[in-house]
Write a protein that holds these residues in place. Structure first.
Motif, mmCIF file in Angstrom:
data_model
loop_
_atom_site.group_PDB
_atom_site.id
_atom_site.type_symbol
_atom_site.label_atom_id
_atom_site.label_comp_id
_atom_site.label_asym_id
_atom_site.label_seq_id
_atom_site.Cartn_x
_atom_site.Cartn_y
_atom_site.Cartn_z
ATOM 1 N N SER A 16 6.568 3.871 4.688
ATOM 2 C CA SER A 16 5.121 4.108 4.663
ATOM 3 C C SER A 16 4.456 3.632 3.378
ATOM 4 C CB SER A 16 4.846 5.599 4.857
ATOM 5 O OG SER A 16 5.292 6.004 6.125
ATOM 6 N N GLY A 18 2.245 1.695 1.064
ATOM 7 C CA GLY A 18 0.999 1.013 1.388
ATOM 8 C C GLY A 18 0.055 1.854 2.243
ATOM 9 N N LYS A 19 0.546 3.006 2.698
ATOM 10 C CA LYS A 19 -0.270 3.910 3.508
ATOM 11 C C LYS A 19 -0.576 5.177 2.716
ATOM 12 C CE LYS A 19 1.799 2.290 7.785
ATOM 13 N NZ LYS A 19 2.635 2.658 8.926
ATOM 14 N N ARG A 20 -1.533 5.949 3.175
ATOM 15 C CA ARG A 20 -1.911 7.214 2.531
ATOM 16 C C ARG A 20 -0.798 8.244 2.713
ATOM 17 N NH1 ARG A 20 -6.064 8.689 0.052
ATOM 18 N NH2 ARG A 20 -7.264 6.904 0.719
ATOM 19 N N THR A 36 -3.538 9.501 -8.304
ATOM 20 C CA THR A 36 -2.978 8.363 -9.028
ATOM 21 C C THR A 36 -1.976 8.916 -10.022
ATOM 22 O OG1 THR A 36 -4.994 7.066 -8.771
ATOM 23 C CG2 THR A 36 -3.483 6.398 -10.529
ATOM 24 N N THR A 58 1.757 7.281 -6.437
ATOM 25 C CA THR A 58 0.585 6.958 -5.631
ATOM 26 C C THR A 58 -0.519 6.371 -6.498
ATOM 27 O OG1 THR A 58 -0.239 9.214 -5.892
ATOM 28 C CG2 THR A 58 0.985 8.744 -3.886
ATOM 29 N N LYS A 59 -1.356 5.575 -5.875
ATOM 30 C CA LYS A 59 -2.551 5.057 -6.525
ATOM 31 C C LYS A 59 -3.695 5.300 -5.553
ATOM 32 C CE LYS A 59 -4.743 1.298 -8.778
ATOM 33 N NZ LYS A 59 -4.606 0.426 -9.864
ATOM 34 N N ASP A 60 -4.639 6.124 -5.964
ATOM 35 C CA ASP A 60 -5.768 6.520 -5.108
ATOM 36 C C ASP A 60 -5.294 7.100 -3.778
ATOM 37 O OD1 ASP A 60 -7.642 5.664 -7.035
ATOM 38 O OD2 ASP A 60 -7.557 3.610 -6.277
ATOM 39 N N ILE A 62 -2.602 6.352 -2.101
ATOM 40 C CA ILE A 62 -1.786 5.401 -1.342
ATOM 41 C C ILE A 62 -0.391 5.335 -1.962
ATOM 42 C CG2 ILE A 62 -1.582 3.000 -0.540
ATOM 43 C CD1 ILE A 62 -4.011 4.546 0.607
ATOM 44 N N VAL A 64 2.764 3.917 -3.455
ATOM 45 C CA VAL A 64 3.105 2.669 -4.141
ATOM 46 C C VAL A 64 4.620 2.512 -4.258
ATOM 47 C CG1 VAL A 64 2.875 1.401 -6.317
ATOM 48 C CG2 VAL A 64 0.959 2.738 -5.451
#
Length: 67
Positions: A16, A18-20, A36, A58-60, A62, A64
């Motif tokens: 997953s 690239g996904k939230r 983030t 995570t970034k925002d 999402i 990573v």
């Protein structure tokens, strides 16, 4: 530590990227999730069925990276 939802295995979580991130707050002391940064998670269920642990970057919100 956060509980995650929708990921049966750590492999599913890695797929997953690239996904939230789908998560459930488990702390009694307020929000732990860093939109983030790094989050320590447990899955597939935070309360009854702990089969894997991971550090998720995570970034925002999402995904990573998954360690």
């Amino acid at each position: 530590m956060l509980g995650v939802t929708g990921y049966k295995t750590k492999k599913d979580l890695k797929a997953s990227i690239g996904k939230r991130l789908n998560y459930v707050e488990t702390s009694l002391f307020g929000q732990e999730f860093n939109a983030t940064g790094y989050n320590v998670i447990v899955g597939p269920d935070a309360y009854k069925n702990r089969k894997f642990y991971a550090e998720v970057e995570t970034k925002d919100g999402i995904i990573v990276k998954v360690k």
